[in-house]
Scaffold this active site. Structure first.
Site, PDB file in Angstrom:
ATOM      1  N   ARG A  91       0.891  -1.369  -0.069  1.00 59.09           N
ATOM      2  CA  ARG A  91      -0.016   0.069   0.034  1.00 59.09           C
ATOM      3  C   ARG A  91       0.740   1.139  -0.042  1.00 59.09           C
ATOM      4  NH1 ARG A  91      -2.636  -3.280   3.754  1.00 59.09           N
ATOM      5  NH2 ARG A  91      -4.548  -4.085   2.877  1.00 59.09           N
ATOM      6  N   LYS A  98       4.403  11.291 -11.231  1.00 60.37           N
ATOM      7  CA  LYS A  98       3.579  10.477 -12.057  1.00 60.37           C
ATOM      8  C   LYS A  98       4.540   9.369 -12.277  1.00 60.37           C
ATOM      9  CE  LYS A  98       1.199  13.639 -14.968  1.00 60.37           C
ATOM     10  NZ  LYS A  98       1.023  14.110 -16.442  1.00 60.37           N
ATOM     11  N   GLU A 154      12.973  18.454 -23.830  1.00 58.81           N
ATOM     12  CA  GLU A 154      12.154  18.624 -22.671  1.00 58.81           C
ATOM     13  C   GLU A 154      12.674  19.778 -22.033  1.00 58.81           C
ATOM     14  OE1 GLU A 154       9.484  17.245 -22.416  1.00 58.81           O
ATOM     15  OE2 GLU A 154       9.739  15.078 -22.976  1.00 58.81           O
ATOM     16  N   LYS A 203       9.062  23.322 -13.313  1.00 58.24           N
ATOM     17  CA  LYS A 203       7.989  21.996 -13.197  1.00 58.24           C
ATOM     18  C   LYS A 203       7.512  21.792 -11.912  1.00 58.24           C
ATOM     19  CE  LYS A 203       6.995  17.294 -14.287  1.00 58.24           C
ATOM     20  NZ  LYS A 203       7.175  16.262 -14.816  1.00 58.24           N
ATOM     21  N   GLU A 205      -2.909  17.292 -12.502  1.00 60.91           N
ATOM     22  CA  GLU A 205      -3.086  17.937 -13.835  1.00 60.91           C
ATOM     23  C   GLU A 205      -4.467  18.194 -14.247  1.00 60.91           C
ATOM     24  OE1 GLU A 205      -0.434  15.976 -16.705  1.00 60.91           O
ATOM     25  OE2 GLU A 205      -1.723  16.418 -18.504  1.00 60.91           O
ATOM     26  N   ARG A 238      -0.818  22.131 -15.298  1.00 58.20           N
ATOM     27  CA  ARG A 238       0.164  21.363 -15.340  1.00 58.20           C
ATOM     28  C   ARG A 238       0.057  20.736 -16.788  1.00 58.20           C
ATOM     29  NH1 ARG A 238       1.881  16.220 -11.649  1.00 58.20           N
ATOM     30  NH2 ARG A 238       3.750  15.355 -12.816  1.00 58.20           N
ATOM     31  N   ASN A 285       2.839  19.778 -21.318  1.00 57.63           N
ATOM     32  CA  ASN A 285       2.672  19.297 -22.613  1.00 57.63           C
ATOM     33  C   ASN A 285       2.553  19.898 -23.734  1.00 57.63           C
ATOM     34  OD1 ASN A 285       1.990  17.005 -20.971  1.00 57.63           O
ATOM     35  ND2 ASN A 285      -0.069  17.097 -21.026  1.00 57.63           N
ATOM     36  N   HIS A 295       3.275  17.864 -27.252  1.00 59.31           N
ATOM     37  CA  HIS A 295       3.205  16.652 -26.858  1.00 59.31           C
ATOM     38  C   HIS A 295       1.910  16.011 -27.675  1.00 59.31           C
ATOM     39  CE1 HIS A 295       6.231  16.893 -23.980  1.00 59.31           C
ATOM     40  NE2 HIS A 295       6.161  15.546 -23.614  1.00 59.31           N
ATOM     41  N   HIS A 302       3.083  12.855 -29.555  1.00 60.04           N
ATOM     42  CA  HIS A 302       2.620  11.408 -29.481  1.00 60.04           C
ATOM     43  C   HIS A 302       1.883  10.881 -30.800  1.00 60.04           C
ATOM     44  CE1 HIS A 302       1.631  12.350 -24.890  1.00 60.04           C
ATOM     45  NE2 HIS A 302       2.848  12.040 -25.017  1.00 60.04           N
ATOM     46  N   HIS A 332      11.236   9.765 -27.668  1.00 60.85           N
ATOM     47  CA  HIS A 332      10.302  10.749 -27.284  1.00 60.85           C
ATOM     48  C   HIS A 332      10.552  12.071 -27.386  1.00 60.85           C
ATOM     49  CE1 HIS A 332       6.884  12.363 -24.808  1.00 60.85           C
ATOM     50  NE2 HIS A 332       7.802  12.929 -24.139  1.00 60.85           N
TER      51      HIS A 332
HETATM   52  N1  LIG Z   1       6.568  10.411 -14.829  1.00 57.02           N
HETATM   53  C1  LIG Z   1       6.864  11.419 -15.603  1.00 57.02           C
HETATM   54  O1  LIG Z   1       6.134  12.319 -15.516  1.00 57.02           O
HETATM   55  C2  LIG Z   1       7.223  11.170 -17.173  1.00 57.02           C
HETATM   56  C3  LIG Z   1       7.751  12.342 -17.840  1.00 57.02           C
HETATM   57  C4  LIG Z   1       8.291  12.097 -19.175  1.00 57.02           C
HETATM   58  C5  LIG Z   1       8.655  10.701 -19.467  1.00 57.02           C
HETATM   59  N2  LIG Z   1       8.540   9.880 -18.702  1.00 57.02           N
HETATM   60  C6  LIG Z   1       8.873   8.374 -19.135  1.00 57.02           C
HETATM   61  O2  LIG Z   1      10.180   8.249 -19.017  1.00 57.02           O
HETATM   62  C7  LIG Z   1      10.647   7.356 -20.006  1.00 57.02           C
HETATM   63  C8  LIG Z   1      11.910   7.710 -20.864  1.00 57.02           C
HETATM   64  O3  LIG Z   1      12.872   7.993 -19.980  1.00 57.02           O
HETATM   65  P1  LIG Z   1      14.292   8.262 -20.578  1.00 57.02           P
HETATM   66  O4  LIG Z   1      14.335   9.205 -21.804  1.00 57.02           O
HETATM   67  O5  LIG Z   1      15.144   8.743 -19.418  1.00 57.02           O
HETATM   68  O6  LIG Z   1      14.589   6.772 -21.140  1.00 57.02           O
HETATM   69  P2  LIG Z   1      15.221   5.699 -20.673  1.00 57.02           P
HETATM   70  O7  LIG Z   1      15.131   5.339 -19.098  1.00 57.02           O
HETATM   71  O8  LIG Z   1      14.866   4.518 -21.520  1.00 57.02           O
HETATM   72  O9  LIG Z   1      16.870   6.047 -20.778  1.00 57.02           O
HETATM   73  C9  LIG Z   1      17.312   6.086 -21.926  1.00 57.02           C
HETATM   74  C10 LIG Z   1      18.596   5.099 -22.188  1.00 57.02           C
HETATM   75  O10 LIG Z   1      20.052   5.545 -21.608  1.00 57.02           O
HETATM   76  C11 LIG Z   1      20.243   4.624 -20.716  1.00 57.02           C
HETATM   77  N3  LIG Z   1      20.943   5.476 -19.440  1.00 57.02           N
HETATM   78  C12 LIG Z   1      20.251   6.078 -18.590  1.00 57.02           C
HETATM   79  N4  LIG Z   1      21.038   6.535 -17.782  1.00 57.02           N
HETATM   80  C13 LIG Z   1      22.032   6.319 -18.403  1.00 57.02           C
HETATM   81  C14 LIG Z   1      23.764   6.922 -18.062  1.00 57.02           C
HETATM   82  N5  LIG Z   1      23.622   7.831 -17.106  1.00 57.02           N
HETATM   83  N6  LIG Z   1      24.492   6.585 -18.955  1.00 57.02           N
HETATM   84  C15 LIG Z   1      24.352   5.978 -20.135  1.00 57.02           C
HETATM   85  N7  LIG Z   1      23.299   5.213 -20.276  1.00 57.02           N
HETATM   86  C16 LIG Z   1      22.188   5.701 -19.513  1.00 57.02           C
HETATM   87  C17 LIG Z   1      19.232   3.760 -20.433  1.00 57.02           C
HETATM   88  O11 LIG Z   1      19.499   2.388 -19.898  1.00 57.02           O
HETATM   89  C18 LIG Z   1      18.574   3.770 -21.613  1.00 57.02           C
HETATM   90  O12 LIG Z   1      18.996   2.607 -22.603  1.00 57.02           O
HETATM   91  C19 LIG Z   1       9.174   6.904 -20.859  1.00 57.02           C
HETATM   92  O13 LIG Z   1       9.035   5.692 -20.207  1.00 57.02           O
HETATM   93  C20 LIG Z   1       8.574   7.946 -20.440  1.00 57.02           C
HETATM   94  O14 LIG Z   1       7.000   7.525 -20.461  1.00 57.02           O
HETATM   95  C21 LIG Z   1       7.716   9.921 -17.563  1.00 57.02           C
HETATM   96 ZN   LIG Z   2       7.839  14.686 -22.635  1.00 54.06          ZN
END
Ligand SMILES: NC(=O)c1ccc[n+]([C@@H]2O[C@H](COP(=O)([O-])OP(=O)(O)OC[C@H]3O[C@@H](n4cnc5c(N)ncnc54)[C@H](O)[C@@H]3O)[C@@H](O)[C@H]2O)c1
Ligand SMILES: [Zn+2]
Length: 358
Positions: A118, A140, A182, A224, A234, A238, A242, A245, A249, A262
């Site tokens: 929980r 999130k 971003e 942010k 949101e 918030r 986007n 986006h 998307h 992305h």
């Molecule tokens: N929760 C939220 O508010 C929110 C907002 C935006 C995006 N997201 C989510 O985030 C995800 C994308 O995140 P991301 O772009 O970080 O992708 P990711 O976590 O897949 O990382 C990108 C790549 O870099 C590698 N990596 C990570 N740190 C590293 C480092 N220091 N050195 C070398 N390699 C490294 C990872 O293993 C991966 O291969 C998506 O799933 C998206 O939906 C969430």
């Molecule tokens: Zn984004």
């Protein structure tokens, strides 16, 4: 090191930003009262940084949970593996979960922390630029469903965010640039002065200058966290985060997720949203040119994929069902000032997609 605070009443938390924070035990210590911790990370990040975080946690019992790399880790089977490991290690509700990695690990581990027994406390230790400026802040968390990204999730705020910009040294160039999309988004939507700073600092950011990266991460987190404090779930402001986006998307969906990162899709999406803003008369040609130039200088795409505008529009209409049948866009009223607009006709949207491709 600089520290900010996300003002969420009793759930308020600090964000620490700087170079070389990963192994500073004092940043973790306030959250270790339970005497045990579990680190969730992935196969790419573990060999690079896991031992340093472990070292910082040497005063408590630590469990390591290493999941596969990539978006596919945001799944039920991986989530179950996290729960199996937590139960096997007899982690209780007072154990601390630490998400060490990019947005994928942060979203997965955050969701695990939201529902394990929980809800258990967790820390975000983001290691990608995207995670440091965006996903680690705001609470999130989610995994994906076959029918859509982030369809199963929860709001669950971390106890703290520890953003070590030195970890960005090992990030592949393409991922760094995707994170910059971003960063640019925060500026275009919310802060004209930050856009000007980005224009003069892009080379430093691309060469991973730690002071420039720290400043960019800090400014995005300030922007942010103000928004999150005002609208945690949101229901209003918030949504401005986007910007780009709705188009982005659709680009991700049209290209089958994965071939475009992305951030790359968001970059082209921001150009489309800027063209749409110009179509509707809220910004002028010079502003759009400025948006394009900044995105180009970050090494990001300004044109969408070779997909018919109708196809992108059909995908946006699917997205639209999720927001009660109304297609709303985050548009620019000026560089650094976004607003949510509804009731936009398809001709203007189509025109923006076509204009972005030119
Ligand atoms: N929760 C939220 O508010 C929110 C907002 C935006 C995006 N997201 C989510 O985030 C995800 C994308 O995140 P991301 O772009 O970080 O992708 P990711 O976590 O897949 O990382 C990108 C790549 O870099 C590698 N990596 C990570 N740190 C590293 C480092 N220091 N050195 C070398 N390699 C490294 C990872 O293993 C991966 O291969 C998506 O799933 C998206 O939906 C969430
Ligand atoms: Zn984004």
């Amino acid at each position: 090191m600089e520290s900010l605070r996300v003002a969420l009443g009793e759930r308020a938390y600090p964000i620490h930003i700087g170079s070389g924070l990963l192994d500073r035990a004092e940043l973790y210590r306030p959250h270790l009262a339970g005497g045990s911790a579990a680190i969730v990370t992935n196969q790419v990040v573990a060999p690079l940084y896991l031992s340093r975080v472990r070292q910082a946690l040497r005063e408590v019992r630590v469990t390591e949970i290493i999941v596969p790399d990539g978006e596919r880790a945001k799944s039920w089977p991986t989530l179950e593996r996290v729960f199996d490991a937590l139960l096997e290690a007899r982690c209780g509700r007072d154990s601390l979960l630490i998400a060490l990695g990019g947005g994928v690990v942060g979203d997965l581990a955050g969701f695990a922390a939201a529902v394990y027994q929980r809800g258990m406390p967790f820390l975000q230790v983001p290691t990608t630029l995207l995670a440091q400026v965006d996903s680690s802040v705001g609470g999130k968390t989610a995994i994906n469903h076959a029918r859509g990204k982030n369809m199963i999730g929860a709001f669950h705020q971390p106890l703290a965010v520890i953003s070590d910009v030195a970890t960005l040294d090992t990030l592949p160039d393409r991922e760094l640039r995707a994170g910059l999309a971003e960063v640019i988004k925060h500026g275009l939507a919310l802060d004209a002065a930050f856009v000007t700073w980005l224009e003069s600092s892009m080379e430093k950011l691309l060469s991973r200058d730690p002071a420039a990266l720290s400043h960019a991460v800090k400014r995005c987190c300030e922007l942010k966290s103000d928004i999150v404090a005002a609208d945690e779930r949101e229901s209003g402001v918030r949504a401005l985060l986007n910007f780009g986006h709705t188009f982005g998307h659709a680009i991700e969906a049209a290209t089958g997720y994965g071939s475009w990162l992305h951030g790359e899709a968001i970059a082209a999406g921001m150009v489309m949203a800027s063209e749409l803003s110009r179509n509707l008369g809220s910004i002028d040609e010079k502003d759009v040119a400025r948006v394009r130039r900044l995105i180009e200088r970050a090494g990001l795409p300004v044109a969408g994929p070779a997909v018919a505008p109708q196809e992108l529009m059909a995908l946006m209409a699917v997205d639209k069902k999720a927001v009660q049948g109304r297609l709303r866009f985050v548009l620019l009223e000026a560089i650094g000032r976004a607003a949510l607009r509804g009731g936009i006709d398809d001709v203007a949207v189509r025109g923006a997609i076509v204009a972005a491709a030119q």
